[in-house]
Design an enzyme around this catalytic site. Sequence first.
Site, PDB file in Angstrom:
ATOM      1  N   GLY A 289       0.922  -1.334  -0.064  1.00  0.00           N
ATOM      2  CA  GLY A 289       0.194   0.092  -0.085  1.00  0.00           C
ATOM      3  C   GLY A 289       0.840   1.371  -0.043  1.00  0.00           C
ATOM      4  O   GLY A 289       2.200   1.235  -0.011  1.00  0.00           O
TER       5      GLY A 289
ATOM      6  N   HIS B 183      -8.337  15.461   2.640  1.00  0.00           N
ATOM      7  CA  HIS B 183      -7.264  14.337   2.330  1.00  0.00           C
ATOM      8  C   HIS B 183      -7.435  14.333   0.721  1.00  0.00           C
ATOM      9  O   HIS B 183      -8.480  14.443   0.215  1.00  0.00           O
ATOM     10  CB  HIS B 183      -7.805  13.153   3.099  1.00  0.00           C
ATOM     11  CG  HIS B 183      -7.351  12.889   4.346  1.00  0.00           C
ATOM     12  ND1 HIS B 183      -7.895  13.545   5.493  1.00  0.00           N
ATOM     13  CD2 HIS B 183      -6.125  12.303   5.027  1.00  0.00           C
ATOM     14  CE1 HIS B 183      -7.107  13.153   6.365  1.00  0.00           C
ATOM     15  NE2 HIS B 183      -6.215  12.464   6.495  1.00  0.00           N
TER      16      HIS B 183
ATOM     17  N   LYS C 182      -8.625   8.073  -0.317  1.00  0.00           N
ATOM     18  CA  LYS C 182      -8.660   7.539   1.117  1.00  0.00           C
ATOM     19  C   LYS C 182     -10.183   6.871   1.166  1.00  0.00           C
ATOM     20  O   LYS C 182     -11.265   7.364   0.844  1.00  0.00           O
ATOM     21  CB  LYS C 182      -8.498   8.742   2.219  1.00  0.00           C
ATOM     22  CG  LYS C 182      -8.884   8.471   3.667  1.00  0.00           C
ATOM     23  CD  LYS C 182      -8.432   9.737   4.271  1.00  0.00           C
ATOM     24  CE  LYS C 182      -8.571   9.281   5.897  1.00  0.00           C
ATOM     25  NZ  LYS C 182      -7.787   7.897   6.309  1.00  0.00           N
TER      26      LYS C 182
ATOM     27  N   GLY D 224      -9.203   9.100  10.947  1.00  0.00           N
ATOM     28  CA  GLY D 224      -9.064   8.535  12.202  1.00  0.00           C
ATOM     29  C   GLY D 224      -8.470   9.644  13.169  1.00  0.00           C
ATOM     30  O   GLY D 224      -8.844  10.096  14.497  1.00  0.00           O
ATOM     31  N   THR D 225      -7.687  10.567  12.566  1.00  0.00           N
ATOM     32  CA  THR D 225      -7.029  11.621  13.181  1.00  0.00           C
ATOM     33  C   THR D 225      -8.143  12.639  13.800  1.00  0.00           C
ATOM     34  O   THR D 225      -8.098  13.191  14.890  1.00  0.00           O
ATOM     35  CB  THR D 225      -5.986  12.373  12.348  1.00  0.00           C
ATOM     36  OG1 THR D 225      -4.923  11.557  11.892  1.00  0.00           O
ATOM     37  CG2 THR D 225      -5.163  13.568  13.280  1.00  0.00           C
TER      38      THR D 225
HETATM   39  N1  LIG Z   1      -1.395   6.747  11.512  1.00  0.00           N
HETATM   40  C1  LIG Z   1      -1.053   7.246  10.476  1.00  0.00           C
HETATM   41  O1  LIG Z   1      -0.143   8.410  10.366  1.00  0.00           O
HETATM   42  C2  LIG Z   1      -1.445   7.163   9.017  1.00  0.00           C
HETATM   43  C3  LIG Z   1      -2.621   5.998   8.726  1.00  0.00           C
HETATM   44  N2  LIG Z   1      -2.855   6.168   7.503  1.00  0.00           N
HETATM   45  C4  LIG Z   1      -3.999   4.801   7.602  1.00  0.00           C
HETATM   46  O2  LIG Z   1      -3.176   3.426   7.138  1.00  0.00           O
HETATM   47  C5  LIG Z   1      -4.237   2.842   6.411  1.00  0.00           C
HETATM   48  C6  LIG Z   1      -3.560   2.518   5.064  1.00  0.00           C
HETATM   49  O3  LIG Z   1      -3.321   3.504   4.226  1.00  0.00           O
HETATM   50  P1  LIG Z   1      -2.828   3.812   2.950  1.00  0.00           P
HETATM   51  O4  LIG Z   1      -1.363   3.142   2.803  1.00  0.00           O
HETATM   52  O5  LIG Z   1      -2.907   5.093   2.262  1.00  0.00           O
HETATM   53  O6  LIG Z   1      -3.797   2.623   2.164  1.00  0.00           O
HETATM   54  P2  LIG Z   1      -3.483   1.850   0.935  1.00  0.00           P
HETATM   55  O7  LIG Z   1      -5.072   1.313   0.474  1.00  0.00           O
HETATM   56  O8  LIG Z   1      -2.496   2.352   0.010  1.00  0.00           O
HETATM   57  O9  LIG Z   1      -2.884   0.519   1.359  1.00  0.00           O
HETATM   58  C7  LIG Z   1      -3.672  -0.567   2.356  1.00  0.00           C
HETATM   59  C8  LIG Z   1      -2.792  -1.829   1.844  1.00  0.00           C
HETATM   60  O10 LIG Z   1      -3.395  -2.963   2.644  1.00  0.00           O
HETATM   61  C9  LIG Z   1      -3.440  -4.103   1.905  1.00  0.00           C
HETATM   62  N3  LIG Z   1      -4.249  -5.167   2.658  1.00  0.00           N
HETATM   63  C10 LIG Z   1      -5.423  -5.179   2.848  1.00  0.00           C
HETATM   64  N4  LIG Z   1      -5.939  -6.097   3.674  1.00  0.00           N
HETATM   65  C11 LIG Z   1      -4.769  -6.656   4.078  1.00  0.00           C
HETATM   66  C12 LIG Z   1      -4.525  -7.801   4.786  1.00  0.00           C
HETATM   67  N5  LIG Z   1      -5.327  -8.507   5.368  1.00  0.00           N
HETATM   68  N6  LIG Z   1      -3.311  -8.272   5.186  1.00  0.00           N
HETATM   69  C13 LIG Z   1      -2.199  -7.432   4.433  1.00  0.00           C
HETATM   70  N7  LIG Z   1      -2.453  -6.517   3.835  1.00  0.00           N
HETATM   71  C14 LIG Z   1      -3.790  -5.886   3.592  1.00  0.00           C
HETATM   72  C15 LIG Z   1      -4.494  -3.538   0.702  1.00  0.00           C
HETATM   73  O11 LIG Z   1      -4.122  -4.654  -0.351  1.00  0.00           O
HETATM   74  C16 LIG Z   1      -3.332  -2.342   0.489  1.00  0.00           C
HETATM   75  O12 LIG Z   1      -1.975  -2.511  -0.295  1.00  0.00           O
HETATM   76  C17 LIG Z   1      -5.571   3.674   6.231  1.00  0.00           C
HETATM   77  O13 LIG Z   1      -6.230   3.161   7.335  1.00  0.00           O
HETATM   78  C18 LIG Z   1      -5.069   5.029   6.503  1.00  0.00           C
HETATM   79  O14 LIG Z   1      -5.986   5.740   6.816  1.00  0.00           O
HETATM   80  C19 LIG Z   1      -2.677   6.369   6.430  1.00  0.00           C
HETATM   81  C20 LIG Z   1      -1.351   7.487   6.314  1.00  0.00           C
HETATM   82  C21 LIG Z   1      -0.999   7.873   7.722  1.00  0.00           C
HETATM   83  O1  LIG Z   2      -5.584   7.831   4.931  1.00  0.00           O
HETATM   84  C1  LIG Z   2      -4.748   8.713   5.000  1.00  0.00           C
HETATM   85  O2  LIG Z   2      -4.079   9.163   4.011  1.00  0.00           O
HETATM   86  C2  LIG Z   2      -4.358   9.081   6.464  1.00  0.00           C
HETATM   87  N1  LIG Z   2      -4.962   8.377   7.440  1.00  0.00           N
HETATM   88  C3  LIG Z   2      -5.098   8.741   8.756  1.00  0.00           C
HETATM   89  C4  LIG Z   2      -6.445   9.347   9.379  1.00  0.00           C
HETATM   90  O3  LIG Z   2      -7.387   8.766   8.991  1.00  0.00           O
HETATM   91  O4  LIG Z   2      -6.263  10.002  10.199  1.00  0.00           O
HETATM   92  C5  LIG Z   2      -3.542   9.703   8.922  1.00  0.00           C
HETATM   93  C6  LIG Z   2      -3.768  10.704   7.968  1.00  0.00           C
HETATM   94  O5  LIG Z   2      -4.798  11.788   8.115  1.00  0.00           O
HETATM   95  C7  LIG Z   2      -3.433  10.048   6.689  1.00  0.00           C
END
Ligand SMILES: NC(=O)C1=CN([C@@H]2O[C@H](COP(=O)(O)OP(=O)(O)OC[C@H]3O[C@@H](n4cnc5c(N)ncnc54)[C@H](O)[C@@H]3O)[C@@H](O)[C@H]2O)C=CC1
Ligand SMILES: O=C(O)C1=N[C@H](C(=O)O)C[C@H](O)C1
Length: 264
Positions: free
Chosen positions: A19, A141, A145, A151-152
């Site tokens: 991802g 965003h 997304k 979540g933030t």
């Molecule tokens: N806490 C933070 O700072 C951040 C959190 N996020 C969150 O992280 C998550 C991922 O975001 P992105 O990378 O943008 O999404 P994305 O959609 O690009 O990546 C998610 C990946 O997880 C894979 N996936 C789905 N089910 C799976 C499983 N059971 N096992 C392994 N892989 C699996 C998908 O195929 C995909 O490649 C989202 O919930 C997003 O909101 C995103 C950016 C920052």
């Molecule tokens: O999906 C994202 O891109 C992000 N997800 C997280 C959220 O839902 O808060 C963190 C950040 O905002 C990016």
Amino acid sequence: MSAGSGQEPLRVAVLGARGRMGRQACAAVDAAPDLELVAEIGRGDRLDALAEAGAQVAVDLTVPAAVMGNVEWCLSHGVHVVTGTTGWTADRLDTVRQWCTQAPALGVLVAPNFGIGAVLVMRFAQQAARFFESVEVVELHHPDKLDAPSGTAVRTAQLIAAARAEAGLDPVPDATVEALEGARGADVDGVRVHAVRLRGLLAHQEVLLGGPGETLTLRDDTYDRASFMPGVLVGVRKVADHPGLTVGLENYLDLDGAPRRAGD
Ligand SMILES: NC(=O)C1=CN([C@@H]2O[C@H](COP(=O)(O)OP(=O)(O)OC[C@H]3O[C@@H](n4cnc5c(N)ncnc54)[C@H](O)[C@@H]3O)[C@@H](O)[C@H]2O)C=CC1
Ligand SMILES: O=C(O)C1=N[C@H](C(=O)O)C[C@H](O)C1
């Protein structure tokens, strides 16, 4: 002592490795001399590969539908978890707390945001909340997304609501009757949260606070997912020092410490 703080690098697996976040997390772990990337798990891959590789910490950056199963599997196989995946409810957190009692030596970090700017905005919003009668949260965003509100934003609104309740503030004033449902956004513990999805954006958040004759705006802008990686690595390195469930990267950071210059 942190897992892997001896001579041997800490063995790390990334779930959601293909991802947007997962790819960067793999690269960040791979580049860190004290860490070893031992498994890159995508959708459909066997989690057993993680155990076979001897992973000590799993970084979950998947989807809300997968994260609970992943956390449960890790805790039942002796693996610490750092997750930034969204979709956390009070019930889900309670379930993880319950699982943690069965694996008391393991840590789980649920980090709504790994970016220092976002973590600080949450802290500043908490501090400011009791001084203003009005407050709203706007998150903005990229349109790929999957979830809204972010979540933030949910976490920010919850922290604000808790600070207001602690200070004994009245509900946020709002005489509006919606002519169209949704016009006033979502209600998170009495705080309105609005979600914008726009090509060109990555991850942004504003907290708008208002009192008679003044407003205060707190804003964080993320232009590159590289901004999340230092926080991911802090989580990976410190999760073993924090058994049980921890919500929020701020609990691993010294936000109230002595001022330092950037780069010190
Ligand atoms: N806490 C933070 O700072 C951040 C959190 N996020 C969150 O992280 C998550 C991922 O975001 P992105 O990378 O943008 O999404 P994305 O959609 O690009 O990546 C998610 C990946 O997880 C894979 N996936 C789905 N089910 C799976 C499983 N059971 N096992 C392994 N892989 C699996 C998908 O195929 C995909 O490649 C989202 O919930 C997003 O909101 C995103 C950016 C920052
Ligand atoms: O999906 C994202 O891109 C992000 N997800 C997280 C959220 O839902 O808060 C963190 C950040 O905002 C990016």
